[in-house]
Motif scaffolding. Structure first.
Motif, PDB file in Angstrom:
ATOM      1  N   LEU A 132       2.042   3.216 -21.918  1.00 57.15           N
ATOM      2  CA  LEU A 132       3.106   4.214 -22.115  1.00 57.15           C
ATOM      3  C   LEU A 132       3.061   4.772 -23.538  1.00 57.15           C
ATOM      4  CD1 LEU A 132       6.211   2.891 -20.146  1.00 57.15           C
ATOM      5  CD2 LEU A 132       4.128   3.944 -19.320  1.00 57.15           C
ATOM      6  N   GLN A 133       2.676   3.925 -24.496  1.00 58.69           N
ATOM      7  CA  GLN A 133       2.533   4.413 -25.872  1.00 58.69           C
ATOM      8  C   GLN A 133       1.548   5.587 -25.928  1.00 58.69           C
ATOM      9  OE1 GLN A 133       4.014   3.594 -28.827  1.00 58.69           O
ATOM     10  NE2 GLN A 133       5.443   2.347 -27.648  1.00 58.69           N
ATOM     11  N   GLY A 134       0.421   5.423 -25.273  1.00 62.84           N
ATOM     12  CA  GLY A 134      -0.573   6.504 -25.267  1.00 62.84           C
ATOM     13  C   GLY A 134      -0.065   7.731 -24.525  1.00 62.84           C
ATOM     14  N   GLN A 135       0.584   7.487 -23.389  1.00 66.24           N
ATOM     15  CA  GLN A 135       1.011   8.610 -22.546  1.00 66.24           C
ATOM     16  C   GLN A 135       2.132   9.433 -23.178  1.00 66.24           C
ATOM     17  OE1 GLN A 135      -0.320   6.173 -18.637  1.00 66.24           O
ATOM     18  NE2 GLN A 135       1.544   7.332 -18.347  1.00 66.24           N
ATOM     19  N   LYS A 136       2.892   8.820 -24.078  1.00 65.05           N
ATOM     20  CA  LYS A 136       3.973   9.585 -24.715  1.00 65.05           C
ATOM     21  C   LYS A 136       3.440  10.756 -25.551  1.00 65.05           C
ATOM     22  CE  LYS A 136       4.311   6.964 -29.024  1.00 65.05           C
ATOM     23  NZ  LYS A 136       4.968   5.887 -29.781  1.00 65.05           N
ATOM     24  N   THR A 137       2.152  10.713 -25.910  1.00 64.66           N
ATOM     25  CA  THR A 137       1.596  11.794 -26.740  1.00 64.66           C
ATOM     26  C   THR A 137       1.561  13.123 -25.988  1.00 64.66           C
ATOM     27  OG1 THR A 137      -0.687  11.278 -26.088  1.00 64.66           O
ATOM     28  CG2 THR A 137       0.170  10.195 -28.075  1.00 64.66           C
ATOM     29  N   GLY A 138       1.657  13.079 -24.659  1.00 65.44           N
ATOM     30  CA  GLY A 138       1.755  14.333 -23.904  1.00 65.44           C
ATOM     31  C   GLY A 138       2.992  15.113 -24.335  1.00 65.44           C
ATOM     32  N   ALA A 139       4.083  14.388 -24.566  1.00 64.51           N
ATOM     33  CA  ALA A 139       5.325  15.038 -25.030  1.00 64.51           C
ATOM     34  C   ALA A 139       5.120  15.632 -26.429  1.00 64.51           C
ATOM     35  CB  ALA A 139       6.468  14.020 -25.045  1.00 64.51           C
ATOM     36  N   PHE A 140       4.420  14.894 -27.294  1.00 66.42           N
ATOM     37  CA  PHE A 140       4.175  15.411 -28.652  1.00 66.42           C
ATOM     38  C   PHE A 140       3.410  16.737 -28.592  1.00 66.42           C
ATOM     39  CE2 PHE A 140       3.842  10.764 -30.449  1.00 66.42           C
ATOM     40  CZ  PHE A 140       5.190  10.586 -30.235  1.00 66.42           C
ATOM     41  N   GLU A 141       2.380  16.766 -27.765  1.00 63.15           N
ATOM     42  CA  GLU A 141       1.549  17.982 -27.702  1.00 63.15           C
ATOM     43  C   GLU A 141       2.366  19.184 -27.223  1.00 63.15           C
ATOM     44  OE1 GLU A 141      -2.136  17.364 -25.566  1.00 63.15           O
ATOM     45  OE2 GLU A 141      -2.668  15.656 -26.834  1.00 63.15           O
ATOM     46  N   ILE A 142       3.226  18.949 -26.237  1.00 66.82           N
ATOM     47  CA  ILE A 142       4.057  20.045 -25.726  1.00 66.82           C
ATOM     48  C   ILE A 142       4.974  20.561 -26.840  1.00 66.82           C
ATOM     49  CG2 ILE A 142       5.971  20.592 -24.155  1.00 66.82           C
ATOM     50  CD1 ILE A 142       4.613  18.655 -22.130  1.00 66.82           C
ATOM     51  N   CYS A 143       5.620  19.651 -27.543  1.00 63.76           N
ATOM     52  CA  CYS A 143       6.517  20.055 -28.631  1.00 63.76           C
ATOM     53  C   CYS A 143       5.739  20.750 -29.747  1.00 63.76           C
ATOM     54  CB  CYS A 143       7.253  18.839 -29.197  1.00 63.76           C
ATOM     55  SG  CYS A 143       8.408  18.092 -28.033  1.00 63.76           S
ATOM     56  N   ASP A 144       4.558  20.236 -30.074  1.00 63.82           N
ATOM     57  CA  ASP A 144       3.743  20.866 -31.121  1.00 63.82           C
ATOM     58  C   ASP A 144       3.405  22.307 -30.734  1.00 63.82           C
ATOM     59  OD1 ASP A 144       3.807  18.522 -32.559  1.00 63.82           O
ATOM     60  OD2 ASP A 144       1.750  17.911 -32.081  1.00 63.82           O
ATOM     61  N   ASP A 145       3.125  22.534 -29.447  1.00 62.80           N
ATOM     62  CA  ASP A 145       2.776  23.886 -28.999  1.00 62.80           C
ATOM     63  C   ASP A 145       3.995  24.800 -28.901  1.00 62.80           C
ATOM     64  OD1 ASP A 145       0.101  23.425 -28.890  1.00 62.80           O
ATOM     65  OD2 ASP A 145      -0.050  23.268 -26.717  1.00 62.80           O
ATOM     66  N   LEU A 146       5.095  24.282 -28.355  1.00 60.99           N
ATOM     67  CA  LEU A 146       6.280  25.122 -28.125  1.00 60.99           C
ATOM     68  C   LEU A 146       7.150  25.268 -29.369  1.00 60.99           C
ATOM     69  CD1 LEU A 146       7.888  24.114 -24.681  1.00 60.99           C
ATOM     70  CD2 LEU A 146       6.731  26.257 -25.242  1.00 60.99           C
ATOM     71  N   GLY A 147       7.039  24.314 -30.281  1.00 66.34           N
ATOM     72  CA  GLY A 147       7.933  24.299 -31.435  1.00 66.34           C
ATOM     73  C   GLY A 147       9.304  23.733 -31.099  1.00 66.34           C
ATOM     74  N   ARG A 148       9.480  23.241 -29.907  1.00 69.04           N
ATOM     75  CA  ARG A 148      10.715  22.627 -29.438  1.00 69.04           C
ATOM     76  C   ARG A 148      10.410  21.819 -28.186  1.00 69.04           C
ATOM     77  NH1 ARG A 148      13.512  25.490 -25.196  1.00 69.04           N
ATOM     78  NH2 ARG A 148      15.489  24.910 -26.134  1.00 69.04           N
ATOM     79  N   SER A 149      11.383  21.050 -27.693  1.00 68.00           N
ATOM     80  CA  SER A 149      11.221  20.459 -26.368  1.00 68.00           C
ATOM     81  C   SER A 149      11.534  21.528 -25.332  1.00 68.00           C
ATOM     82  CB  SER A 149      12.209  19.300 -26.161  1.00 68.00           C
ATOM     83  OG  SER A 149      11.941  18.235 -27.024  1.00 68.00           O
ATOM     84  N   PRO A 150      10.895  21.480 -24.169  1.00 69.73           N
ATOM     85  CA  PRO A 150      11.300  22.421 -23.122  1.00 69.73           C
ATOM     86  C   PRO A 150      12.707  22.069 -22.640  1.00 69.73           C
ATOM     87  CG  PRO A 150       9.751  20.803 -22.243  1.00 69.73           C
ATOM     88  CD  PRO A 150       9.853  20.543 -23.726  1.00 69.73           C
ATOM     89  N   ASP A 151      13.302  22.959 -21.857  1.00 67.02           N
ATOM     90  CA  ASP A 151      14.617  22.642 -21.295  1.00 67.02           C
ATOM     91  C   ASP A 151      14.481  21.681 -20.120  1.00 67.02           C
ATOM     92  OD1 ASP A 151      16.454  24.545 -22.858  1.00 67.02           O
ATOM     93  OD2 ASP A 151      14.740  25.787 -22.278  1.00 67.02           O
ATOM     94  N   TYR A 152      13.403  21.876 -19.341  1.00 73.99           N
ATOM     95  CA  TYR A 152      13.108  20.947 -18.240  1.00 73.99           C
ATOM     96  C   TYR A 152      11.665  20.479 -18.357  1.00 73.99           C
ATOM     97  CZ  TYR A 152      17.140  22.871 -15.676  1.00 73.99           C
ATOM     98  OH  TYR A 152      18.389  23.284 -15.286  1.00 73.99           O
ATOM     99  N   LEU A 153      11.456  19.193 -18.140  1.00 68.06           N
ATOM    100  CA  LEU A 153      10.105  18.656 -17.996  1.00 68.06           C
ATOM    101  C   LEU A 153       9.998  18.205 -16.549  1.00 68.06           C
ATOM    102  CD1 LEU A 153       8.003  15.966 -18.271  1.00 68.06           C
ATOM    103  CD2 LEU A 153       7.490  18.028 -19.583  1.00 68.06           C
ATOM    104  N   MET A 154       9.108  18.821 -15.788  1.00 69.29           N
ATOM    105  CA  MET A 154       8.982  18.480 -14.361  1.00 69.29           C
ATOM    106  C   MET A 154       7.666  17.760 -14.128  1.00 69.29           C
ATOM    107  SD  MET A 154      10.534  21.827 -12.474  1.00 69.29           S
ATOM    108  CE  MET A 154      12.179  22.431 -12.918  1.00 69.29           C
TER     109      MET A 154
END
Ligand code: F0G
Length: 356
Positions: free
Chosen positions: A164-186
């Motif tokens: 799970l530690q490794g998989q959490k980096t998917g969230a980091f990449e999304i935030c790095d690209d969007l500059g924010r968290s999305p409103d929904y993660l599906m």
């Protein structure tokens, strides 16, 4: 040198790695992030920015590589000589590849005849010891958990916390690209590790003030394998999306916590909805993801049709496409679709009639 060297080196400060010399990587991560141009409009959602993160473009074709680089790196640090996992296919492919590159042996237990052929091919060609059992994923997971307690082998299913530690980096990449968290993660939910990992990642970025918002965690199970949605174990889970054919998820409670803390939801989608979503994603947007992945798109469609997505403001939705469509071609090439193939003699005059 600027070469990308995998997600552990990229997100080193957020990951519990002790010894850089023991890192096992195939330069996973940094996957394609794409805004879909047509889908939201098809459902009248003109103010929705719908993105996909195509995890099928990882080295073994699924998001599992994010967790596996961490799990195998930690096994390597500990001097382990072998890894073991139960799998509906993608974890076994990933474990086999990372074990191969690190010089470890991989034992993979799979439900007999219930994994996609591309995934089986991967486990074989990467050199794993492939063990098929007459039982489902849940049975196999129970057995590898017990084996790893008594035998000299490291368990690399997502009950291994480094996954799970490794998989959490998917969230980091999304935030790095969007500059924010999305409103929904599906995303699709099977053994429920990934939804838990993403939630951990978003929360860490939030706590570190990299982002100032959090997404609603929105998971989707297959209707024939929907233990979390129906709040009961499925003894005989069934779905065309074999990757999420799971009746008793290991991270059940982490997933419901992610859902509840984020104000999200976990719903189910039928096999028909999943396959229709796969076709829609491919034919409208040019992205071919495996059936389990398309549960996220089917979920978006279902929520859009049920008017559960805001229409009066600009919102960002990210769907995680967890695995590559090429792993499981049998759902696409079948008696029905083969009828659509037109057969011609190799005759130019005959072929020209196609265009007139
Ligand atoms: N999508 C794909 C393509 C998967 O392979 C899996 C899980 C999931 C979604 C669900 O993720 O388990 O974290 O909720 N596959 C595992 C395997 C079970 O063995 O490959 P989850």
């Amino acid at each position: 040198m600027n070469m990308y060297q995998g997600l552990i080196r990229k997100y080193r400060d957020y990951l519990p790695v002790e010894d850089d010399r023991k890192i096992v990587t195939l330069n996973e991560g940094r996957t394609l992030f794409l805004k879909l141009s047509k889908l939201p409009k098809l459902f009248g959602l003109n103010r929705v920015n719908l993105y996909v993160k195509f995890e099928g473009l990882n080295p073994t074709g699924s998001f599992k590589d994010r967790g596996m680089t961490m799990a195998v790196t930690k096994a390597n640090e500990a001097g382990s000589k072998a890894v073991i996992c139960a799998s509906t296919g993608n974890t076994s492919a990933s474990a086999a590849a990372y074990a191969a590159v690190s010089g470890m042996k991989a034992y993979v237990l799979i439900p007999n005849k219930k994994i996609a052929l591309g995934k089986l091919a991967q486990a074989i060609v990467y050199g794993a010891e492939v063990i098929a059992i007459d039982g489902n994923f849940d049975d196999a997971l129970n057995m590898v958990r017990k084996l790893s307690e008594t035998e000299d082998v490291t368990l690399v299913n997502s009950v291994n916390p480094y996954r799970l530690q490794g998989q959490k980096t998917g969230a980091f990449e999304i935030c790095d690209d969007l500059g924010r968290s999305p409103d929904y993660l599906m995303l699709p939910v099977g053994n429920a590790g990934n939804i838990s990992a993403y939630w951990m990642g978003f929360k860490e970025y939030y706590q570190n003030k990299v982002v100032s918002n959090l997404p609603k965690m929105t998971g989707f199970q297959a209707a024939g394998a929907a233990p979390i949605v129906e709040n009961r174990i499925f003894e005989n889970p069934e779905t065309v999306a074999t990757a999420i054919r799971i009746g008793n998820p290991a991270s059940w409670h982490l997933a419901t916590a992610a859902r509840d803390e984020s104000g999200g939801s976990i719903d189910k989608v039928t096999d028909e909805e999943i396959l229709a979503a796969q076709k829609l994603l491919s034919a409208e947007e040019g992205i071919f993801a495996e059936p389990a992945s398309c549960a996220s798109i089917a979920g978006f469609v279902k929520m859009a049709q049920e008017n559960k997505i805001e229409k009066d403001k600009d919102i960002d939705i990210v769907c995680i496409l967890t695995g590559n469509g090429l792993k499981d071609t049998s759902v696409v090439v079948n008696e029905e679709t083969e009828k659509q193939i037109r057969f011609f003699k190799p005759d130019l005059d005959e072929l020209r009639k196609l265009f007139r």
